[in-house]
Design a protein around this motif. Sequence first.
Motif, PDB file in Angstrom:
ATOM      1  N   VAL A  38       0.756  -1.258  -0.044  1.00  0.00           N
ATOM      2  CA  VAL A  38       0.011   0.088  -0.082  1.00  0.00           C
ATOM      3  C   VAL A  38       0.841   1.492  -0.134  1.00  0.00           C
ATOM      4  O   VAL A  38       1.774   1.487   0.860  1.00  0.00           O
ATOM      5  N   VAL A  39       0.572   2.098  -1.232  1.00  0.00           N
ATOM      6  CA  VAL A  39       1.527   3.433  -1.168  1.00  0.00           C
ATOM      7  C   VAL A  39       0.619   4.535  -0.765  1.00  0.00           C
ATOM      8  O   VAL A  39       0.997   5.686  -0.639  1.00  0.00           O
ATOM      9  N   ASP A  40      -0.847   4.474  -0.618  1.00  0.00           N
ATOM     10  CA  ASP A  40      -1.542   5.491  -0.565  1.00  0.00           C
ATOM     11  C   ASP A  40      -2.904   4.742  -0.042  1.00  0.00           C
ATOM     12  O   ASP A  40      -3.431   3.639  -0.455  1.00  0.00           O
ATOM     13  N   ILE A  41      -3.650   5.635   0.858  1.00  0.00           N
ATOM     14  CA  ILE A  41      -4.871   5.220   1.303  1.00  0.00           C
ATOM     15  C   ILE A  41      -5.951   6.417   1.782  1.00  0.00           C
ATOM     16  O   ILE A  41      -5.396   7.522   2.251  1.00  0.00           O
ATOM     17  N   GLU A  42      -7.171   6.340   1.152  1.00  0.00           N
ATOM     18  CA  GLU A  42      -7.880   7.577   1.571  1.00  0.00           C
ATOM     19  C   GLU A  42      -9.395   7.017   1.883  1.00  0.00           C
ATOM     20  O   GLU A  42      -9.867   6.000   0.983  1.00  0.00           O
ATOM     21  N   ASN A  43     -10.198   7.752   2.795  1.00  0.00           N
ATOM     22  CA  ASN A  43     -11.153   7.322   3.285  1.00  0.00           C
ATOM     23  C   ASN A  43     -12.216   7.966   2.447  1.00  0.00           C
ATOM     24  O   ASN A  43     -12.662   9.313   2.744  1.00  0.00           O
ATOM     25  N   LEU A  44     -12.971   7.525   1.483  1.00  0.00           N
ATOM     26  CA  LEU A  44     -13.805   8.425   0.620  1.00  0.00           C
ATOM     27  C   LEU A  44     -15.118   8.571   1.117  1.00  0.00           C
ATOM     28  O   LEU A  44     -15.639   9.721   0.811  1.00  0.00           O
ATOM     29  N   SER A  45     -15.523   8.152   2.257  1.00  0.00           N
ATOM     30  CA  SER A  45     -16.797   8.255   2.903  1.00  0.00           C
ATOM     31  C   SER A  45     -16.693   9.466   3.807  1.00  0.00           C
ATOM     32  O   SER A  45     -17.618   9.816   4.638  1.00  0.00           O
ATOM     33  N   ARG A  46     -15.540  10.150   4.170  1.00  0.00           N
ATOM     34  CA  ARG A  46     -15.548  11.149   5.092  1.00  0.00           C
ATOM     35  C   ARG A  46     -15.146  12.666   4.063  1.00  0.00           C
ATOM     36  O   ARG A  46     -14.274  12.578   2.943  1.00  0.00           O
TER      37      ARG A  46
END
Length: 259
Positions: free
Chosen positions: A89-97
């Motif tokens: 994993v090189v990036d992660i984002e919570n799209l529900s926020r």
Amino acid sequence: MDLPAQLRLALQSSNHPIPSQTWLTAIVTSRTPPPPFQSLLATAKARLLAADLTTPGLLDPSLATPLPENVSDPNLPSRTLTADVHVQVVDIENLSRSRWEQVEELEALERGEGTRGREIIRLPAPGQGDDGSGGADLGDEEGESQASAAHARRTAARTGGTAPGGSKKATHRLVLQDHAGRTVYALELKRVDRIGVGITGIGEKMMLKSGTAVARGVVLLEPENCVVLGGKIDAWQKPWLEGRLKRLREAVGSNPSPT
């Protein structure tokens, strides 16, 4: 069967990437005499999960399957992976926020805090369990690298809350990288419990199973088609957090929270 061969077999059976013979031999010969096999295996897992998959000589090239060359092509309506692929994993984002909520979430992580409602949960330093003891019984570096995330999950389970970024209703978008350096977006089609901001480390390893669907250049993640192996790359974590916060603050016109 010699120790490198035993390690290779044990790592393969637990879905870990398969290191090269040179790497395995170096692990075995780093101490004379070698430690007990279970301790040696724990050390091998921990070091493997903390390593950059793109490091030359790390993985056995005959057993490491890369992502397809055109995996990110948005013009391909659908396809499936034809083999198991290990990624990090090189990036992660919570799209529900919202962006502002993401800023608050990341600032809490920067302070070493998780949140449950209005209550602040201070996460332990790496290597500490619920009672403050070390995580050595998991085996060398493996205990230290997993203790903080495990504590957050246990706290959530006891209190009925969730670990940071671990809402059952969350949807995360990740950027995944294979050992050849190829990257692809991945999206939770169904919630994967071990994926979340504050749960997933940057550099954490995953295995995408053969048959995993890819639609318009995006890997569709479900609990049934991926194995979250753990680990992180410490040298990547802080720059990622600082970079993500900077971009989000610029997007919402926010200044850093007062200390």
